[in-house]
Scaffold this motif. Structure first.
Motif, short mmCIF file in Angstrom:
data_model
loop_
_atom_site.label_atom_id
_atom_site.label_comp_id
_atom_site.label_asym_id
_atom_site.label_seq_id
_atom_site.Cartn_x
_atom_site.Cartn_y
_atom_site.Cartn_z
N GLN A 14 0.83 -1.22 0.00
CA GLN A 14 0.00 0.00 0.00
C GLN A 14 0.86 1.26 0.00
O GLN A 14 0.50 2.24 -0.65
CB GLN A 14 -0.96 0.00 1.19
N CYS A 15 1.99 1.23 0.70
CA CYS A 15 2.87 2.42 0.70
C CYS A 15 3.45 2.65 -0.69
O CYS A 15 3.75 3.80 -1.05
CB CYS A 15 3.97 2.27 1.75
N ARG A 17 1.85 2.31 -3.41
CA ARG A 17 0.76 2.77 -4.27
C ARG A 17 0.27 4.16 -3.88
O ARG A 17 -0.53 4.75 -4.58
CB ARG A 17 -0.41 1.79 -4.19
N TRP A 18 0.74 4.67 -2.75
CA TRP A 18 0.27 5.94 -2.22
C TRP A 18 0.86 7.10 -3.01
O TRP A 18 2.04 7.12 -3.30
CB TRP A 18 0.68 6.05 -0.76
N ASP A 61 6.63 7.69 -10.75
CA ASP A 61 5.58 6.69 -10.57
C ASP A 61 5.20 6.16 -11.94
O ASP A 61 5.80 6.53 -12.94
CB ASP A 61 4.39 7.27 -9.80
N HIS A 72 -0.43 6.05 -9.45
CA HIS A 72 0.59 6.56 -8.54
C HIS A 72 1.57 5.49 -8.06
O HIS A 72 2.47 5.79 -7.28
CB HIS A 72 -0.07 7.21 -7.32
N GLU A 73 1.42 4.27 -8.50
CA GLU A 73 2.30 3.19 -8.04
C GLU A 73 3.76 3.50 -8.38
O GLU A 73 4.07 4.07 -9.42
CB GLU A 73 1.95 1.86 -8.72
N ASN A 100 5.46 7.95 8.08
CA ASN A 100 4.20 7.42 7.54
C ASN A 100 3.36 8.59 7.06
O ASN A 100 3.77 9.73 7.17
CB ASN A 100 3.47 6.53 8.56
N PHE A 101 2.20 8.31 6.52
CA PHE A 101 1.34 9.36 5.99
C PHE A 101 0.01 9.34 6.74
O PHE A 101 -0.33 8.32 7.35
CB PHE A 101 1.12 9.18 4.48
N TRP A 104 -2.44 6.15 7.33
CA TRP A 104 -1.71 4.95 6.91
C TRP A 104 -2.22 3.68 7.56
O TRP A 104 -2.20 2.62 6.95
CB TRP A 104 -0.20 5.13 7.16
N GLU A 107 -4.75 1.79 5.61
CA GLU A 107 -4.27 1.21 4.36
C GLU A 107 -3.26 0.09 4.56
O GLU A 107 -3.25 -0.89 3.83
CB GLU A 107 -3.60 2.31 3.51
N CYS A 108 -2.39 0.26 5.52
CA CYS A 108 -1.22 -0.61 5.70
C CYS A 108 -1.54 -1.83 6.56
O CYS A 108 -2.24 -1.72 7.57
CB CYS A 108 -0.11 0.22 6.35
#
Length: 119
Positions: A14-15, A17-18, A61, A72-73, A100-101, A104, A107-108
């Motif tokens: 997931q990180c 793809r963010w 990306d 965005h991957e 982290n965002f 997160w 998602e993570c």
């Protein structure tokens, strides 16, 4: 004292793809280029972009998909695998423990555990 919680990556990707930037340190360019079997100049031209503040490079990306949607991957994400896993940037290796965002955890899939403390 550093946090006692340490998150163990489950490679959910997931990180990767963010939306955002994977900042590259100058010292990371040569190992990644070598791993890919290309010269530093070619690596920079093909796989990086100048960050908006013009203060360094970031990985590109994947960009526009055939359907027109923006992907965005990370350019090195292949399914659930990182093509440059053994030499991935420190920003990638540090997620989610050193950065982290917002949001997160939703998602993570990283699993929290206790961090080993020296002493």
């Amino acid at each position: 004292m550093p946090p006692l919680i340490h998150y163990q990556c489950q490679r959910c990707t997931q990180c990767c793809r963010w939306p955002g930037f994977v900042r590259l340190k100058e010292s990371e360019i040569d190992p990644i280029a070598r791993f890919l079997g290309v010269g530093e100049h070619d690596f920079i031209q093909r796989y990086t972009r100048l960050r908006p503040q013009r203060d360094g490079l970031a990985l590109v990306d994947k960009g526009p998909a055939p359907d027109g949607a923006y992907n965005h991957e990370c350019i090195f994400l292949e399914g659930r695998d990182c093509r440059i896993q053994p030499v991935k940037p420190s920003q990638c290796a540090g997620f989610p423990n050193s950065w982290n965002f917002p949001g997160w955890r939703e998602e993570c899939e990283a699993v929290p555990g206790l961090r080993k403390v020296d002493g």
